[in-house]
Design a protein around this motif. Structure first.
Motif, PDB file in Angstrom:
ATOM      1  N   ASN A 147      -1.255   1.410   4.842  1.00 64.12           N
ATOM      2  CA  ASN A 147      -2.296   1.367   5.876  1.00 64.12           C
ATOM      3  C   ASN A 147      -3.379   2.421   5.742  1.00 64.12           C
ATOM      4  O   ASN A 147      -4.265   2.497   6.586  1.00 64.12           O
ATOM      5  CB  ASN A 147      -1.646   1.462   7.260  1.00 64.12           C
ATOM      6  N   ARG A 148      -3.329   3.255   4.689  1.00 58.05           N
ATOM      7  CA  ARG A 148      -4.373   4.281   4.582  1.00 58.05           C
ATOM      8  C   ARG A 148      -5.715   3.628   4.218  1.00 58.05           C
ATOM      9  O   ARG A 148      -5.734   2.535   3.627  1.00 58.05           O
ATOM     10  CB  ARG A 148      -3.963   5.353   3.557  1.00 58.05           C
ATOM     11  N   THR A 149      -6.811   4.333   4.532  1.00 55.33           N
ATOM     12  CA  THR A 149      -8.146   3.781   4.277  1.00 55.33           C
ATOM     13  C   THR A 149      -8.462   3.845   2.788  1.00 55.33           C
ATOM     14  O   THR A 149      -9.032   2.915   2.219  1.00 55.33           O
ATOM     15  CB  THR A 149      -9.217   4.635   5.014  1.00 55.33           C
ATOM     16  N   GLU A 150      -8.105   4.968   2.179  1.00 54.72           N
ATOM     17  CA  GLU A 150      -8.463   5.204   0.784  1.00 54.72           C
ATOM     18  C   GLU A 150      -7.413   4.568  -0.129  1.00 54.72           C
ATOM     19  O   GLU A 150      -6.253   4.949  -0.112  1.00 54.72           O
ATOM     20  CB  GLU A 150      -8.519   6.741   0.565  1.00 54.72           C
ATOM     21  N   SER A 151      -7.833   3.607  -0.938  1.00 54.93           N
ATOM     22  CA  SER A 151      -6.965   2.899  -1.889  1.00 54.93           C
ATOM     23  C   SER A 151      -5.533   2.649  -1.407  1.00 54.93           C
ATOM     24  O   SER A 151      -4.583   3.197  -1.954  1.00 54.93           O
ATOM     25  CB  SER A 151      -6.956   3.581  -3.258  1.00 54.93           C
ATOM     26  N   PRO A 152      -5.402   1.810  -0.372  1.00 51.31           N
ATOM     27  CA  PRO A 152      -4.054   1.523   0.137  1.00 51.31           C
ATOM     28  C   PRO A 152      -3.206   0.767  -0.887  1.00 51.31           C
ATOM     29  O   PRO A 152      -3.755   0.103  -1.771  1.00 51.31           O
ATOM     30  CB  PRO A 152      -4.323   0.634   1.363  1.00 51.31           C
ATOM     31  N   LEU A 153      -1.887   0.885  -0.702  1.00 50.85           N
ATOM     32  CA  LEU A 153      -0.970   0.139  -1.568  1.00 50.85           C
ATOM     33  C   LEU A 153      -1.110  -1.358  -1.283  1.00 50.85           C
ATOM     34  O   LEU A 153      -0.945  -1.797  -0.140  1.00 50.85           O
ATOM     35  CB  LEU A 153       0.468   0.573  -1.263  1.00 50.85           C
ATOM     36  N   ARG A 154      -1.474  -2.103  -2.294  1.00 51.97           N
ATOM     37  CA  ARG A 154      -1.475  -3.569  -2.158  1.00 51.97           C
ATOM     38  C   ARG A 154      -1.301  -4.178  -3.545  1.00 51.97           C
ATOM     39  O   ARG A 154      -1.602  -3.524  -4.554  1.00 51.97           O
ATOM     40  CB  ARG A 154      -2.733  -4.077  -1.464  1.00 51.97           C
ATOM     41  N   GLN A 155      -0.838  -5.412  -3.545  1.00 53.06           N
ATOM     42  CA  GLN A 155      -0.619  -6.087  -4.819  1.00 53.06           C
ATOM     43  C   GLN A 155      -1.964  -6.555  -5.375  1.00 53.06           C
ATOM     44  O   GLN A 155      -2.704  -7.258  -4.670  1.00 53.06           O
ATOM     45  CB  GLN A 155       0.311  -7.281  -4.606  1.00 53.06           C
ATOM     46  N   ALA A 156      -2.286  -6.176  -6.602  1.00 54.73           N
ATOM     47  CA  ALA A 156      -3.520  -6.666  -7.223  1.00 54.73           C
ATOM     48  C   ALA A 156      -3.399  -8.185  -7.380  1.00 54.73           C
ATOM     49  O   ALA A 156      -2.287  -8.702  -7.569  1.00 54.73           O
ATOM     50  CB  ALA A 156      -3.720  -6.006  -8.588  1.00 54.73           C
ATOM     51  N   GLU A 157      -4.529  -8.868  -7.306  1.00 53.65           N
ATOM     52  CA  GLU A 157      -4.499 -10.341  -7.373  1.00 53.65           C
ATOM     53  C   GLU A 157      -3.837 -10.856  -8.643  1.00 53.65           C
ATOM     54  O   GLU A 157      -3.158 -11.877  -8.635  1.00 53.65           O
ATOM     55  CB  GLU A 157      -5.927 -10.882  -7.320  1.00 53.65           C
ATOM     56  N   ASP A 158      -4.043 -10.119  -9.734  1.00 50.47           N
ATOM     57  CA  ASP A 158      -3.484 -10.573 -11.015  1.00 50.47           C
ATOM     58  C   ASP A 158      -2.173  -9.868 -11.376  1.00 50.47           C
ATOM     59  O   ASP A 158      -1.754  -9.881 -12.535  1.00 50.47           O
ATOM     60  CB  ASP A 158      -4.524 -10.389 -12.145  1.00 50.47           C
ATOM     61  N   ALA A 159      -1.518  -9.261 -10.365  1.00 49.09           N
ATOM     62  CA  ALA A 159      -0.233  -8.592 -10.649  1.00 49.09           C
ATOM     63  C   ALA A 159       0.921  -9.585 -10.527  1.00 49.09           C
ATOM     64  O   ALA A 159       0.858 -10.523  -9.728  1.00 49.09           O
ATOM     65  CB  ALA A 159      -0.028  -7.442  -9.669  1.00 49.09           C
ATOM     66  N   ILE A 160       1.961  -9.350 -11.313  1.00 48.53           N
ATOM     67  CA  ILE A 160       3.158 -10.199 -11.247  1.00 48.53           C
ATOM     68  C   ILE A 160       4.161  -9.533 -10.306  1.00 48.53           C
ATOM     69  O   ILE A 160       4.473  -8.346 -10.480  1.00 48.53           O
ATOM     70  CB  ILE A 160       3.757 -10.380 -12.664  1.00 48.53           C
ATOM     71  N   LEU A 161       4.637 -10.289  -9.334  1.00 49.78           N
ATOM     72  CA  LEU A 161       5.568  -9.745  -8.341  1.00 49.78           C
ATOM     73  C   LEU A 161       6.996  -9.796  -8.868  1.00 49.78           C
ATOM     74  O   LEU A 161       7.456 -10.850  -9.298  1.00 49.78           O
ATOM     75  CB  LEU A 161       5.447 -10.547  -7.038  1.00 49.78           C
ATOM     76  N   ILE A 162       7.672  -8.644  -8.827  1.00 53.56           N
ATOM     77  CA  ILE A 162       9.098  -8.630  -9.194  1.00 53.56           C
ATOM     78  C   ILE A 162       9.887  -8.083  -8.010  1.00 53.56           C
ATOM     79  O   ILE A 162       9.698  -6.936  -7.610  1.00 53.56           O
ATOM     80  CB  ILE A 162       9.366  -7.760 -10.444  1.00 53.56           C
ATOM     81  N   ASP A 163      10.753  -8.926  -7.450  1.00 50.80           N
ATOM     82  CA  ASP A 163      11.658  -8.467  -6.396  1.00 50.80           C
ATOM     83  C   ASP A 163      12.986  -8.175  -7.095  1.00 50.80           C
ATOM     84  O   ASP A 163      13.647  -9.089  -7.590  1.00 50.80           O
ATOM     85  CB  ASP A 163      11.818  -9.560  -5.335  1.00 50.80           C
ATOM     86  N   ASN A 164      13.364  -6.903  -7.130  1.00 47.97           N
ATOM     87  CA  ASN A 164      14.544  -6.548  -7.935  1.00 47.97           C
ATOM     88  C   ASN A 164      15.810  -6.357  -7.104  1.00 47.97           C
ATOM     89  O   ASN A 164      16.776  -5.757  -7.590  1.00 47.97           O
ATOM     90  CB  ASN A 164      14.245  -5.323  -8.809  1.00 47.97           C
TER      91      ASN A 164
END
Ligand code: DC
Length: 234
Positions: A187-204
């Motif tokens: 939730n931070r304003t500066e470069s918050p953690l989010r998945q890049a559109e072209d990132a591959i999601l791995i739920d481990n």
């Protein structure tokens, strides 16, 4: 052989560093743990009573902070150094984890860390893990992974890590710290953690470390193959 950049982002304590380190070893790439850099800044702020909300104090501190990584001669691990001192163990302690996400919201801190990370990775051949690698540090990375896993699994792994280093912390406190860091990081304003559109999601959640590493290495090999073909076609 062309080299690529591997960006590995995701939530707190979901095994990013363990995976990134082993992937880097298999690819013969450098590995950079960017969380360790934010932790080192936080440690400096704790030791020198710097308030992260005071811009003048923050800037002065950043001018005095020098972070580097050196290979430990016996363990072979990549240890974090703050102004010439090995702080690898200290930065993993709970009092640093409790403050690191707040320090990481400060724009000046982020700009300084991102600039250093971009310098370290400019020749490619690097695996970097963090929260904003695929979105801000290396938006052109050939391979972007976004890792996640169940919060209870993450909390138990983190508790074991702390215990192995002699710090006994109750599971409730560990869960609370993970949830709080995820919330602030997302939730931070500066470069918050989010998945890049072209990132591959791995739920481990249900994966072993070997399975995760094999998967990321396989994806990296694919991207290296594509880079070879692009080079041949050019
Ligand atoms: O990966 P880690 O848990 O050691 O990271 C510690 C904190 O550092 C994390 O809660 C948020 C911050 N961080 C960040 O803001 N950006 C990064 N690229 C890496 C970490």
């Amino acid at each position: 052989m062309p080299k690529i950049t591997v960006a590995l982002d995701g939530y707190s304590s979901c095994g990013k560093s363990t995976t990134a380190k082993l992937v880097a070893r298999q690819l013969h790439y450098a590995y950079i743990d960017t969380g360790a850099m934010y932790r080192a800044v936080t440690l400096y702020f704790c030791q020198n009573h710097i308030s992260h909300t005071n811009p003048r104090e923050v800037q002065k501190a950043l001018d005095e902070i020098h972070i580097s990584f050196r290979r430990h001669p016996e363990s072979g691990s990549n240890d974090t150094f703050l102004n010439g001192l090995n702080v690898e163990d200290e930065i993993r302690k709970m009092y640093v984890s409790d403050r690191v996400s707040e320090v990481s919201t400060v724009a000046e801190v982020r700009h300084a860390m991102v600039a250093q990370q971009q310098r370290m990775g400019k020749s490619k051949g690097i695996v970097m893990d963090g929260r904003d690698i695929g979105t801000v540090v290396f938006p052109q990375a050939e391979l972007k992974i976004f890792m996640t896993s169940d919060v209870m699994v993450r909390a138990h792994r983190r508790q074991e890590e702390l215990l192995a280093k002699g710090e006994l912390v109750g599971i409730e406190e560990v869960i609370e710290n993970i949830r709080k860091r995820d919330y602030i990081d997302t939730n931070r304003t500066e470069s918050p953690l989010r998945q890049a559109e072209d990132a591959i999601l791995i739920d481990n959640t249900l994966m072993t470390v070997d399975e995760q590493v094999d998967l990321v290495v396989r994806l990296a090999d694919e991207r290296i193959g594509q880079a070879i073909r692009r080079r041949e076609e050019a």
